[in-house]
Design a protein around this motif. Structure first.
Motif, mmCIF file in Angstrom:
data_model
loop_
_atom_site.group_PDB
_atom_site.id
_atom_site.type_symbol
_atom_site.label_atom_id
_atom_site.label_comp_id
_atom_site.label_asym_id
_atom_site.label_seq_id
_atom_site.Cartn_x
_atom_site.Cartn_y
_atom_site.Cartn_z
ATOM 1 N N THR A 64 0.867 -1.315 -0.048
ATOM 2 C CA THR A 64 -0.205 0.037 0.098
ATOM 3 C C THR A 64 1.007 1.255 -0.036
ATOM 4 O O THR A 64 2.084 1.311 0.514
ATOM 5 N N ASP A 75 0.468 5.686 0.417
ATOM 6 C CA ASP A 75 -0.335 6.731 0.582
ATOM 7 C C ASP A 75 -0.267 7.766 -0.311
ATOM 8 O O ASP A 75 0.844 7.789 -1.114
ATOM 9 N N ARG A 87 -7.486 11.912 -3.112
ATOM 10 C CA ARG A 87 -7.951 11.216 -1.810
ATOM 11 C C ARG A 87 -9.477 11.310 -2.019
ATOM 12 O O ARG A 87 -10.286 10.286 -1.282
ATOM 13 N N LEU A 126 -10.649 8.251 -3.574
ATOM 14 C CA LEU A 126 -10.570 6.956 -2.678
ATOM 15 C C LEU A 126 -11.595 7.010 -1.623
ATOM 16 O O LEU A 126 -12.209 6.051 -1.023
ATOM 17 N N ASP A 142 -10.090 -0.153 -7.573
ATOM 18 C CA ASP A 142 -9.091 0.304 -6.853
ATOM 19 C C ASP A 142 -8.163 1.251 -7.716
ATOM 20 O O ASP A 142 -8.493 1.361 -8.882
ATOM 21 N N VAL A 172 -1.102 -0.730 -4.187
ATOM 22 C CA VAL A 172 -2.272 -0.186 -3.981
ATOM 23 C C VAL A 172 -2.323 1.137 -3.311
ATOM 24 O O VAL A 172 -1.689 1.037 -2.246
ATOM 25 N N ARG A 178 -3.834 3.902 -0.854
ATOM 26 C CA ARG A 178 -4.799 3.804 -0.076
ATOM 27 C C ARG A 178 -4.390 5.008 1.259
ATOM 28 O O ARG A 178 -3.253 5.069 1.361
#
Lengths: 120, 120
Positions: A5, A7, A43, A46, A76, B116, B118
């Motif tokens: 993941t 950010d 953001r 998401l 995704d 991904v 996130r």
């Protein structure tokens, strides 16, 4: 499925604060369009699970479908090895993504034929 | 198949003379990477049938595979409604497109897991 993941703050945005966002149909795998996002619209994408872009021509937030009804439901968002591109995988909730009315920005609206680049 | 054709000179390049080029595997439909081309490397791509990019980090022509052997055989190049993006569809002649050794720039080299995005 295992995943790494990342950010949104760790991505590399260009001098205008934007990152290219490739949109791919998660079912058909068709590449539908390329838009641009900044960190805020990424953001938002998401958070609400729908594609939100930054319109470079209008210089404003562009929640795709807010006017046309052609929302993109996001499955995704992935990034690449350099973290300077995102790949948005999702599905069309309306008829298509293109302002011409076509399903994909890479085909003509009237007959769905591809626009092929070829030296004259 | 019917198609619309667009000359490379009719595309819209950015202030640096570049256009984003999405690479898609023509067989699996997987999106493999996004690179940048200028008009000259796009014309070279069309002429030799292999992907040739402009390296923004090295500021030089980047014939993909010339060093690694991982050439991209190009089936066709398409553009979108705004003519400011190209979609290169082709096949990998080597192991992968990523400098990490991965098949795609959107997965990790060691285990092929996706990166991904996130919010933390």
């Amino acid at each position: 499925m295992p995943e790494t993941t990342v950010d949104p703050s760790a991505l590399k945005y260009d001098d205008a604060g934007l990152i290219p966002a490739v949109l791919q149909d998660a079912a058909s795998q068709e590449v539908l369009m390329l838009g641009w996002m900044n960190e805020a619209t990424l953001r938002q994408t998401l958070e609400i699970g729908q594609a939100v872009y930054w319109s470079r021509s209008r210089q404003e937030v562009w929640h795709k479908g807010a006017t046309s009804g052609d929302y993109v439901k996001v499955h995704d968002v992935r990034t690449d090895c350099d973290a300077d591109v995102v790949l948005v995988r999702g599905e069309l909730l309306g008829g298509g993504v293109c302002h011409t009315g076509a399903r994909s920005c890479f085909v003509e609206a009237d007959n769905e034929t591809p626009r092929v680049v070829r030296a004259g």
